[in-house]
Motif scaffolding. Sequence first.
Motif, PDB file in Angstrom:
ATOM      1  N   ILE A  56       0.837  -1.205   0.000  1.00 54.08           N
ATOM      2  CA  ILE A  56       0.000   0.000   0.000  1.00 54.08           C
ATOM      3  C   ILE A  56       0.871   1.253   0.000  1.00 54.08           C
ATOM      4  CG2 ILE A  56      -0.434   0.475   2.472  1.00 54.08           C
ATOM      5  CD1 ILE A  56      -3.499   0.644   1.487  1.00 54.08           C
ATOM      6  N   GLN A  57       2.033   1.186   0.616  1.00 48.81           N
ATOM      7  CA  GLN A  57       2.951   2.322   0.566  1.00 48.81           C
ATOM      8  C   GLN A  57       3.395   2.573  -0.873  1.00 48.81           C
ATOM      9  OE1 GLN A  57       6.226   2.222   3.318  1.00 48.81           O
ATOM     10  NE2 GLN A  57       7.235   3.967   2.364  1.00 48.81           N
ATOM     11  N   GLU A  69       2.958   4.605   4.379  1.00 45.60           N
ATOM     12  CA  GLU A  69       1.891   3.614   4.526  1.00 45.60           C
ATOM     13  C   GLU A  69       0.591   4.356   4.822  1.00 45.60           C
ATOM     14  OE1 GLU A  69       3.191   1.445   7.908  1.00 45.60           O
ATOM     15  OE2 GLU A  69       4.792   0.426   6.813  1.00 45.60           O
ATOM     16  N   THR A  70      -0.488   3.785   4.373  1.00 47.33           N
ATOM     17  CA  THR A  70      -1.808   4.303   4.711  1.00 47.33           C
ATOM     18  C   THR A  70      -2.714   3.107   4.954  1.00 47.33           C
ATOM     19  OG1 THR A  70      -3.531   5.880   4.069  1.00 47.33           O
ATOM     20  CG2 THR A  70      -2.631   4.494   2.317  1.00 47.33           C
ATOM     21  N   ASP A  71      -3.882   3.349   5.495  1.00 49.58           N
ATOM     22  CA  ASP A  71      -4.783   2.244   5.779  1.00 49.58           C
ATOM     23  C   ASP A  71      -5.575   1.821   4.553  1.00 49.58           C
ATOM     24  OD1 ASP A  71      -6.273   4.595   5.774  1.00 49.58           O
ATOM     25  OD2 ASP A  71      -7.214   4.239   7.717  1.00 49.58           O
ATOM     26  N   VAL A  72      -6.004   2.805   3.760  1.00 47.54           N
ATOM     27  CA  VAL A  72      -6.885   2.489   2.643  1.00 47.54           C
ATOM     28  C   VAL A  72      -6.687   3.498   1.516  1.00 47.54           C
ATOM     29  CG1 VAL A  72      -8.818   3.828   3.590  1.00 47.54           C
ATOM     30  CG2 VAL A  72      -9.301   1.943   2.035  1.00 47.54           C
ATOM     31  N   ASP A  95     -12.217   0.876  -7.242  1.00 46.09           N
ATOM     32  CA  ASP A  95     -11.363  -0.068  -6.518  1.00 46.09           C
ATOM     33  C   ASP A  95     -11.036   0.457  -5.127  1.00 46.09           C
ATOM     34  OD1 ASP A  95     -10.934  -1.738  -8.902  1.00 46.09           O
ATOM     35  OD2 ASP A  95      -9.790  -0.022  -9.628  1.00 46.09           O
ATOM     36  N   ILE A  96     -10.977  -0.474  -4.190  1.00 48.77           N
ATOM     37  CA  ILE A  96     -10.591  -0.188  -2.809  1.00 48.77           C
ATOM     38  C   ILE A  96      -9.378  -1.057  -2.499  1.00 48.77           C
ATOM     39  CG2 ILE A  96     -11.278  -0.407  -0.394  1.00 48.77           C
ATOM     40  CD1 ILE A  96     -14.214  -0.095  -1.394  1.00 48.77           C
ATOM     41  N   VAL A  97      -8.357  -0.458  -1.912  1.00 47.89           N
ATOM     42  CA  VAL A  97      -7.172  -1.201  -1.482  1.00 47.89           C
ATOM     43  C   VAL A  97      -6.998  -0.956   0.008  1.00 47.89           C
ATOM     44  CG1 VAL A  97      -4.706  -1.576  -1.808  1.00 47.89           C
ATOM     45  CG2 VAL A  97      -6.105  -0.821  -3.748  1.00 47.89           C
ATOM     46  N   ILE A  98      -6.915  -2.045   0.790  1.00 48.67           N
ATOM     47  CA  ILE A  98      -6.807  -1.940   2.248  1.00 48.67           C
ATOM     48  C   ILE A  98      -5.578  -2.703   2.720  1.00 48.67           C
ATOM     49  CG2 ILE A  98      -7.872  -2.573   4.452  1.00 48.67           C
ATOM     50  CD1 ILE A  98     -10.598  -2.226   3.095  1.00 48.67           C
ATOM     51  N   SER A  99      -4.788  -2.048   3.555  1.00 45.00           N
ATOM     52  CA  SER A  99      -3.670  -2.720   4.205  1.00 45.00           C
ATOM     53  C   SER A  99      -4.200  -3.453   5.439  1.00 45.00           C
ATOM     54  CB  SER A  99      -2.596  -1.723   4.633  1.00 45.00           C
ATOM     55  OG  SER A  99      -1.672  -2.358   5.498  1.00 45.00           O
ATOM     56  N   TYR A 120     -15.285  -0.630   8.784  1.00 47.64           N
ATOM     57  CA  TYR A 120     -15.283   0.830   8.762  1.00 47.64           C
ATOM     58  C   TYR A 120     -14.532   1.344   7.532  1.00 47.64           C
ATOM     59  CZ  TYR A 120     -13.759   5.562   9.370  1.00 47.64           C
ATOM     60  OH  TYR A 120     -13.493   6.881   9.116  1.00 47.64           O
ATOM     61  N   LEU A 121     -13.386   0.745   7.236  1.00 49.67           N
ATOM     62  CA  LEU A 121     -12.604   1.174   6.073  1.00 49.67           C
ATOM     63  C   LEU A 121     -13.373   0.936   4.780  1.00 49.67           C
ATOM     64  CD1 LEU A 121      -9.048  -0.008   7.171  1.00 49.67           C
ATOM     65  CD2 LEU A 121      -9.942   2.337   7.140  1.00 49.67           C
ATOM     66  N   ILE A 122     -14.180  -0.112   4.736  1.00 47.88           N
ATOM     67  CA  ILE A 122     -15.035  -0.367   3.566  1.00 47.88           C
ATOM     68  C   ILE A 122     -16.071   0.751   3.434  1.00 47.88           C
ATOM     69  CG2 ILE A 122     -16.775  -1.897   2.565  1.00 47.88           C
ATOM     70  CD1 ILE A 122     -14.003  -3.093   2.288  1.00 47.88           C
ATOM     71  N   VAL A 123     -16.758   1.082   4.518  1.00 50.60           N
ATOM     72  CA  VAL A 123     -17.749   2.165   4.487  1.00 50.60           C
ATOM     73  C   VAL A 123     -17.085   3.452   4.014  1.00 50.60           C
ATOM     74  CG1 VAL A 123     -19.211   3.679   5.910  1.00 50.60           C
ATOM     75  CG2 VAL A 123     -19.262   1.197   6.265  1.00 50.60           C
TER      76      VAL A 123
END
Length: 161
Positions: A56-57, A69-72, A95-99, A120-123
Amino acid sequence: MTTQRKITVEVTNETNEVLEPILNDQIVKVIERVLDSENIDVDCEVSVLFVDNPRIQALNSEYRHKDVETDVLSFPQYDSIKDDGFMEDYLYLGDIVISLEKARAQAHDFGHTFERELLYLIVHSVLHLLGYDHMVDEAKGEMRQKEKEIFKQIEVFKTSN
């Protein structure tokens, strides 16, 4: 809201972490709830990619020019569905990318479950795909309020707060 809408969610996990199969069902339900909150009743598709912190970074560096780095990350297909009223018979939202590493660390830091943080990150990300943003205070307030409204409707959060 009851709808005949079909939601296709493609989930890809590039990590070695094994996620509970029920999580995929929860992801779809959460996405449905967000779409319901915006009165989107056409067939939609969303791609969700789970990665580790280095991946993700690298994506954050490549696409946002932020080498951290980030969460999403959210990659919307359209500039704004919520503002433009753009509507077709079928929407590829983006597209959604989640670490998963970052999500797990944040869950620990915030004192709640990994599942809650992930959903929560999905929402949060689906709202970005629909055109919500949090770069200025007014928009941030609107987005946070929408997140809270959606969370009140999702049973998994009622038991974890």
